[in-house]
Design an enzyme around this catalytic site. Structure first.
Site, mmCIF file in Angstrom:
data_model
loop_
_atom_site.group_PDB
_atom_site.id
_atom_site.type_symbol
_atom_site.label_atom_id
_atom_site.label_comp_id
_atom_site.label_asym_id
_atom_site.label_seq_id
_atom_site.Cartn_x
_atom_site.Cartn_y
_atom_site.Cartn_z
ATOM 1 N N HIS A 159 161.412 -26.392 -74.753
ATOM 2 C CA HIS A 159 162.592 -26.919 -75.781
ATOM 3 C C HIS A 159 162.468 -28.373 -76.035
ATOM 4 O O HIS A 159 162.508 -28.938 -77.143
ATOM 5 C CB HIS A 159 163.830 -26.339 -75.461
ATOM 6 C CG HIS A 159 164.875 -26.937 -76.374
ATOM 7 N ND1 HIS A 159 164.963 -26.178 -77.586
ATOM 8 C CD2 HIS A 159 165.923 -27.671 -76.168
ATOM 9 C CE1 HIS A 159 166.007 -26.702 -78.216
ATOM 10 N NE2 HIS A 159 166.558 -27.626 -77.514
ATOM 11 N N GLU B 205 138.615 -15.993 -89.271
ATOM 12 C CA GLU B 205 138.600 -16.565 -88.094
ATOM 13 C C GLU B 205 137.512 -15.697 -86.958
ATOM 14 O O GLU B 205 137.520 -15.871 -85.935
ATOM 15 C CB GLU B 205 139.606 -16.896 -87.256
ATOM 16 C CG GLU B 205 140.782 -15.654 -87.388
ATOM 17 C CD GLU B 205 142.026 -16.004 -86.797
ATOM 18 O OE1 GLU B 205 142.325 -16.942 -86.091
ATOM 19 O OE2 GLU B 205 143.036 -15.010 -87.024
ATOM 20 N N ASP C 191 139.691 -19.902 -83.563
ATOM 21 C CA ASP C 191 139.198 -18.806 -83.096
ATOM 22 C C ASP C 191 137.775 -18.598 -83.680
ATOM 23 O O ASP C 191 136.793 -18.207 -83.189
ATOM 24 C CB ASP C 191 139.954 -17.413 -83.704
ATOM 25 C CG ASP C 191 141.050 -17.316 -82.500
ATOM 26 O OD1 ASP C 191 140.893 -17.340 -81.324
ATOM 27 O OD2 ASP C 191 142.335 -17.130 -83.142
ATOM 28 N N CYS D 251 143.188 -23.827 -91.567
ATOM 29 C CA CYS D 251 144.682 -24.114 -90.773
ATOM 30 C C CYS D 251 144.213 -24.314 -89.450
ATOM 31 O O CYS D 251 145.239 -24.694 -88.584
ATOM 32 C CB CYS D 251 145.441 -23.115 -91.100
ATOM 33 S SG CYS D 251 144.933 -21.309 -90.548
#
Ligand code: PEP
Ligand code: MG
Length: 539
Positions: free
Chosen positions: A187, A426, A450, A497
């Site tokens: 966090h 990918e 990937d 991306c």
């Protein structure tokens, strides 16, 4: 004194340290007469703690979104846990001791029990049970001042930071987070990224650091306590240089992503959850090009419900106010494991049961997600993309499910909108059949992380192979060109991306190749925009 830790976010901070108090409170054991009265005190403090947590939930919901606010719901439930409450009340009655001591002892016992469990999720609850117990003790002691930092901005040193503590902090007073424990996905790391301040984990400090000067170098992971004059002046210069660069980049806000030759592209951001949207907006991204939806599944202890997911997707869509939000459907498996999925151990998980393969097998899980996404589509400009595609058949099956979900919603009278559908490219298979895939969808988004792993046969998780994991390999660049050409022939737009999209040494190459969109981490948006505006690629 110089120490090396692990950086979770870059930047330089110079300032006084503040050792933050998640130290356990000093609690004395006191004999009492009136056990009933003491139980009443405990129950009142527990109720007060719950209303504090409800207020924190609302605050977190606004600041970091639902997925991260959930923890305060969990804390409220833990306070009402029968075993916990009975342990405290029994101790008060049986041992005739004060409520503070009974709560502290119960907190310790439960934390020990959780810590010994053979389950990561339950082990993490050890910190939570301490956290709620400390809150009740503070209330009982009339010492409810957690989160006060004083007037001066500080470098916050903590063992680990619980979400309940970070949410209470006055963020304008924090220069940096430095913790002994925690992980890159903790966090604290997420918060540091959102706040754009440096953060380190794995730094061991003593309580005596409180009030002393320090330097945090988030780039190299260095923490310097009591810096010398030389170190101070070196880092002040570096900090000034960073600020100058950041200021220059700020001037690019509101400017178009257009080359000198007049080619315009879309520049979007990658996010892991609702909490990252603030950074997306602060960096002026034109949309969200990759919402890694599996983070919603990683944060929960059971399958997130349709309602939970709907709220998260809707919040993101609404906050982006009509800008595109591309939700990548669940990509669980391989490096992203979740206990409750009960996935079997695999010899070769990266090439195993993951992503779309799980979704097409466990249809109910997929259906729930698609329903949540389509319901949220009504509130913004959502698109969907499917990960790890290797065949036309997979895409058709996924599209068929989208179709069924739309019909269901229509029958139920629930509003939704048509959304663009895309696939991630990918796998080498997807590249080689991109001409066929292009007939099925509206867009492609190339997942170079990937794609590099599968094309070069290099496990992306294996640090030994880091030096040969080469995303610039001509095989990758040729594949990219092939995907762009095949996609364009069928009217698809093509984006990247994967991490390579943020590689500014290749921005010009991508533009020359004909890329239409780049999706990068929020903090890279303005740097990539700068490169685009320096490129001479033509439309
Ligand atoms: C990729 O593989 O490039 C990608 C963007 O997806 P992830 O990193 O989440 O696997
Ligand atoms: Mg991927």
């Amino acid at each position: 004194m110089k120490q090396n830790g692990k950086s979770v976010y870059s930047g330089i901070a110079i300032g006084p340290c503040r050792v933050f108090g998640n130290k356990d409170q000093m609690v004395k054991r006191i004999k009492i007469e009136d056990a009933q009265g003491e139980i009443k005190r405990f129950l009142q403090a527990k109720e007060q703690a719950k209303s504090q947590l409800a207020a924190l939930y609302d605050k977190a919901l606004n600041e970091v979104g639902q997925a991260h606010a959930m923890i305060f719901d969990v804390h409220q439930m833990m306070l009402d846990d029968l075993d916990y409450v009975e342990s405290v009340t029994n101790m008060i009655t049986a041992q005739k001791i004060n409520a503070e001591f009974a709560v502290a002892t119960t907190g310790d016992n439960f934390a020990e029990m959780f810590a010994a469990m053979d389950d990561d999720y339950m082990r993490e609850r050890a910190a939570d049970v301490k956290d709620i117990s400390n809150r009740v003790i503070r209330i009982l002691q009339g010492n409810d001042t957690a989160g006060e930092l004083g007037d001066q901005p500080v470098i916050l040193l903590a063992d680990d930071l619980a979400p309940s503590e970070t949410v209470q902090l006055d963020k304008s007073k924090v220069l940096s987070f430095v913790t002994r424990r925690g992980s890159t996905n903790s966090h604290t790391a997420i918060l540091a990224r959102t706040m754009n301040i440096p953060a380190l984990i794995g730094i061991d400090f003593s309580e005596e650091a409180d009030g002393r000067m320090a330097i945090v170098d988030g780039q190299s992971g260095v923490f310097i306590l009591d810096p010398t004059e030389e170190e101070l002046s070196y880092y002040r210069k570096l900090q000034e240089k960073e600020r100058d660069q950041a200021r220059l980049l700020q001037e690019l806000k509101g400017k178009e992503n257009v080359t000198k030759g007049g080619k315009k592209i879309q520049l979007y951001a990658n996010i892991g959850g609702v909490g990252d949207v603030a950074a997306v907006m602060a960096n002026d991204a034109g949309g969200i090009g990759l919402f890694r939806s599996e983070f919603l599944y990683l944060e929960t202890q059971d399958y997130p419900t349709e309602e939970q997911q709907f709220k998260a997707y809707r919040t993101v869509a609404e906050n982006m106010a009509g800008k595109k939000v591309i939700i990548r459907t669940l990509d669980i498996g391989a490096d992203k494991q979740v206990d409750y999925f009960g996935l079997e151990h695999e010899e070769n998980p990266a090439m195993g049961y993951r992503a779309i393969r799980i979704c097409l097998d466990r249809r109910e899980v997929f259906r729930t997600q698609l329903r949540a996404i389509y319901r949220a589509s009504y509130y913004g400009n959502i698109a969907i993309m499917f990960p790890m595609i290797i065949s036309v058949d997979e895409v058709r099956q996924a599209k068929e499910l989208c179709h069924q979900v739309q019909q269901e919603l229509q029958q139920e009278g629930i509003p939704y909108q048509q959304v663009e559908l895309g696939v991630m490219i990918e796998t080498p298979a997807a590249v080689m059949i991109s001409d066929l895939l292009a007939k099925e969808v509206d867009f492609f988004s190339v997942g170079t992380n990937d794609l590099t792993q599968y094309t070069l046969a290099i496990d992306r998780q294996n640090p030994k192979l880091d030096s040969i994991y080469d995303a610039h390999h001509p095989a990758i660049l040729r594949m990219l060109q092939m995907v762009i050409d095949n996609g364009h022939k069928e009217g698809c737009w093509i984006g990247i991306c994967g991490e390579l999209g943020a590689d500014t040494t290749l921005t010009d190459t991508f533009l020359q190749m004909g890329i239409d969109e780049l999706s990068v981490s929020p903090s890279m948006i303005l740097k990539v925009r700068e490169q685009i505006r320096n490129s001479s690629a033509t439309a």
